[in-house]
Design a protein around this motif. Structure first.
Motif, PDB file in Angstrom:
ATOM      1  N   VAL A  14       6.751  -1.917  -1.484  1.00 48.76           N
ATOM      2  CA  VAL A  14       5.731  -2.892  -1.120  1.00 48.76           C
ATOM      3  C   VAL A  14       4.494  -2.130  -0.684  1.00 48.76           C
ATOM      4  CG1 VAL A  14       5.201  -4.858   0.340  1.00 48.76           C
ATOM      5  CG2 VAL A  14       7.552  -4.432  -0.375  1.00 48.76           C
ATOM      6  N   THR A  56       2.956  -1.637   3.248  1.00 50.75           N
ATOM      7  CA  THR A  56       3.793  -2.165   4.330  1.00 50.75           C
ATOM      8  C   THR A  56       5.079  -1.392   4.521  1.00 50.75           C
ATOM      9  OG1 THR A  56       4.880  -3.710   2.842  1.00 50.75           O
ATOM     10  CG2 THR A  56       2.906  -4.503   3.983  1.00 50.75           C
ATOM     11  N   GLU A  74      -2.275 -16.170   1.859  1.00 54.58           N
ATOM     12  CA  GLU A  74      -2.156 -15.083   2.817  1.00 54.58           C
ATOM     13  C   GLU A  74      -0.757 -14.485   2.872  1.00 54.58           C
ATOM     14  OE1 GLU A  74      -1.000 -18.881   4.795  1.00 54.58           O
ATOM     15  OE2 GLU A  74      -2.638 -18.220   3.496  1.00 54.58           O
ATOM     16  N   ILE A 123       1.784 -10.640  -1.281  1.00 51.45           N
ATOM     17  CA  ILE A 123       1.495  -9.207  -1.176  1.00 51.45           C
ATOM     18  C   ILE A 123       1.775  -8.524  -2.508  1.00 51.45           C
ATOM     19  CG2 ILE A 123       1.933  -9.053   1.318  1.00 51.45           C
ATOM     20  CD1 ILE A 123       4.713  -8.005   0.657  1.00 51.45           C
ATOM     21  N   GLU A 124       1.066  -7.415  -2.747  1.00 48.63           N
ATOM     22  CA  GLU A 124       1.235  -6.648  -3.988  1.00 48.63           C
ATOM     23  C   GLU A 124       2.525  -5.832  -3.930  1.00 48.63           C
ATOM     24  OE1 GLU A 124      -0.654  -6.805  -6.677  1.00 48.63           O
ATOM     25  OE2 GLU A 124      -1.860  -8.347  -5.670  1.00 48.63           O
TER      26      GLU A 124
END
Length: 719
Positions: free
Chosen positions: A577, A580, A628, A631-632
């Motif tokens: 991820v 993160t 929001e 995530i990539e």
């Protein structure tokens, strides 16, 4: 033809080498003798005796007694052990090849086909060359008793022996058998010339024997004066070799120097050259008639010194000089010598040990052919049998193909039109898939349609329908000859099918863009797909390559704020991820993404990150409602498996589910679950299978293979 005298089991046992003349070996042969029918088994007894003369060991001799016995392999294995049983099974395989040959016996064969036939016999016995010794012994006995057959059958057997079996004996170096097989065949195929040469030899028999005796005594006296001892004897020349030399040199019988000669057998190699010097001092050498096969052995291991001299009576005389080990090779061949010494645990010379080691290391190294000599023991410019397969047409013609060839390759080798209209195949009388890999000795029948052309699936390397370049080019040529519009339409259907079946989130234009460098226009790309230049497999691989390059490029970009590369993935993480670290992840059940597809993550409440495909409908909704939480993500480096659900539509039949499971298992893929739906009125049943697959290309391959199963209508990824 000679009438073979009766052979007893005691005659056979008398030939056992000392190293194997033990109670166990004798008991084995006596049990085999009783099992084969005792004294009534006339032919097996003669075959076993011939094998015993070659000192091939009790297992081979027992197989010679049992190869014609009415028993199953299981019975033989239980009674005599796996070695004997395997040898008997090997002989049975050669018998089937011989039957194929006999069905096409009347058709003349060219040199290439005859060479292929010899290779078939050797390739069928590649795991144990001793099988060929048994078959050759069987053929020698049949040729000795040929007079009991009708004339037509005699000619058939003689021709077969001259073309196949005598050359095999020659390549194995069994000169004794080779010479007799050639003479017996020559006597039937050319009786006039055989009779003339036999008469010439017989007319001078007494005078020739007296001459040989005189020269033997002269040479023995000369060797004694030099302190040399050796066995000296007359060496008869067999009739067929005299005939060949007369033809090759275009000379009459009177000018054949080695029609009569001497053979000197000594203990060591240096003594051979000492004897040669004595002979040349005693008699005048004939210019150009000296051959040193000790320094330059023949490809099959034969060693000897050959020279021709002018005897005391002014007539030519050939002298051969060799050691005892060389003589045994000359009589029985390197392969037979290997098993003799292995059984006896005997000490051998360095030269002999070199030959025996070559045999022991790998029998397949002996089964090589050279264009010049056609020998089994030369390694250069060779055609290794593991690289070829030899099969038969229904009429018995032999077809030479690369190893791994299929019935489709066979069909195109026969004729291009047969290949185009190929719809199925029978191998050894049984219906067989077109992707079946042919084996040596298979008998192949192609089932053809009246019209139609080849399948594009034949060009898919993953499916294994085609091995030869000839077949592949003929298939592509057929598709190129179709109209452009038809090929473009067919190409569009193929691309759409691949996208739909694999659930790829691509349009036709996006796929065409991946090949734009070679095919700038979409129509050209679709044409290439339609004629088979671009396969479905290649499309899937290109998509995976592009995705991988993009991910690698993105991974190399520095972080915009810290100007540092992202932290490396941990070994245990299947999905990295970005920004993160290593979080708890799980694959979304709604779209089930696979490595190679673009992915995005959704941060759940308390359950980590759920991984979705970029084009998943759920993600399209979440982009509007909760952007929001997205995530990539990128795929990690360690290969993992992912569950994918596939639906198969097929006409129901017995063993359908077993066949599907077998295809999946062959790809090394695990089945998580398999469920069936309700059959409709047309007997079509849906089958829902969840698979654990590591990549998109692996999924593509297994779906293609499932499509080839009989009764399967359609197979595709469900999400």
């Amino acid at each position: 033809m000679t009438k073979s005298p009766p052979i007893t089991i005691d005659d056979i046992l008398a030939h056992l080498p000392d190293g194997v003349a033990a109670t166990e070996a004798r008991n084995l042969l006596r049990r085999a003798y009783d099992f084969a029918g005792g004294a009534d088994a006339r032919q097996p007894l003669h075959v076993a005796y011939l094998l015993a003369e070659l000192h091939l060991g009790p297992a081979v001799i027992a197989a010679g007694l049992l190869y014609d016995a009415p028993a199953t392999p299981e019975q033989l294995r239980e009674q005599f052990g796996p070695e004997v049983s395997t040898l008997v099974e090997g002989v049975a395989k050669l018998e089937s090849v011989e039957q194929h040959v006999q069905q096409d016996e009347e058709r003349p064969r060219d040199l290439q086909e005859l060479e292929s036939l010899r290779k078939v016999f050797i390739a069928m016995a590649v795991d144990d060359v001793r099988v060929i010794f048994i078959k050759l012994a069987d053929r020698l006995y049949k040729m000795r008793t040929l007079a009991t057959l009708p004339p037509a059958e005699q000619r058939r057997m003689a021709r077969e022996t001259a073309e196949i079996f005598a050359p095999l004996a020659n390549r194995l170096g069994i000169w004794r058998w080779k010479a007799e097989l050639e003479d017996l065949s020559f006597r039937v195929l050319n009786p006039e010339m055989y009779g003339e040469l036999a008469q010439l030899l017989d007319a001078r028999k007494d005078a020739r024997q007296a001459r040989l005796t005189r020269h033997i005594e002269l040479l023995r006296q000369a060797l004694t004066l030099e302190g040399l001892a050796g066995e000296i004897k007359g060496r008869p020349k067999h009739i067929y070799s005299i005939y060949l030399k007369m033809r090759r040199k275009n000379v009459p019988f009177s000018q054949i120097y080695d029609a009569e000669g001497l053979r000197v057998i000594v203990e060591t190699e240096p003594q051979c050259y000492q004897v040669l010097g004595v002979a040349h001092r005693l008699w005048t050498p004939v210019p150009g008639e000296f051959d040193d096969y000790i320094a330059n052995p023949k490809p099959n291991g034969y060693q000897s010194l050959h020279t021709a001299v002018i005897g005391e009576d002014g007539r030519p005389l050939e002298v051969q000089i060799r050691t005892r080990e060389m003589n045994h090779i000359a009589e029985f061949g390197v392969a037979a010598t290997h098993w003799r010494y292995k059984e006896q645990h005997a000490q051998v010379s360095e030269q002999m040990a070199e030959y025996i080691t070559r045999v022991r290391q790998n029998v397949r190294e002996l089964l090589q052919e050279t264009e010049e000599s056609g020998s089994l023991f030369e390694g250069r410019h060779s055609d290794i049998f593991d690289d070829r397969v030899y099969v038969f047409t229904p009429k018995g013609k032999i077809i030479d193909l690369p190893a791994g060839a299929t019935p489709v390759d066979f069909a195109y080798q026969i004729h291009t039109d047969i290949g185009h209209r190929c719809r199925g195949a029978e191998v050894n009388g049984t219906w067989t898939p077109l992707s079946y890999r042919l084996k040596n000795g298979d008998r192949v029948k192609i089932i053809t349609g009246r019209t139609g052309g080849p399948s594009r699936d034949w060009l898919n390397e993953e499916l294994g329908f085609v091995r030869t370049n000839r077949a592949r080019q003929k298939i592509k040529q057929w598709f190129r000859q179709q109209s452009r519009e038809e090929n473009v339409t067919r190409g569009r259907l193929i691309v759409e099918r691949e996208i739909k079946r694999l659930g790829l989130g691509f349009t036709i234009d996006e796929v065409a863009d991946l090949f734009a460098k070679r095919y700038p226009r979409r129509g050209d790309f679709l044409l290439a797909v339609g004629i088979g230049e671009v396969t479905g497999e290649r499309i899937v691989n290109r998509i995976e390559d592009v995705q991988r390059r993009r991910e690698e490029k993105e991974a190399e970009l520095p972080d915009a704020e810290e100007q540092k590369p992202p932290p490396p993935p941990t070994v245990e993480a299947r999905v990295n991820v970005q920004g993160t670290g290593d979080l708890l992840t799980r694959i979304a059940g709604c779209c089930r993404p696979l490595p190679g597809e673009k992915i995005i993550g959704y941060v759940t409440r308390g359950r980590g990150v759920t991984v979705h495909r970029r084009n998943c409908p759920t993600i399209l909704r979440l982009e509007r409602e909760e952007p929001e939480r997205l995530i990539e993500l990128e795929w990690g480096q360690r290969e993992a498996t992912f569950p994918v659900q596939v639906v198969i539509m097929a006409y129901n039949r017995s063993r359908l589910y077993s066949d599907i499971s077998a295809v999946i298992a062959d790809e090394g893929i695990d089945i998580v679950s398999l469920k069936t739906g309700k059959r409709d009125r047309y007997n079509v049943v849906p089958i829902y299978v969840t698979l654990e697959v590591p990549s998109l290309s692996k999924l593509n391959r297994v779906l293609k293979n499932i499509e080839q199963i009989r009764n399967v209508i359609d197979v595709r990824r469900t999400v």
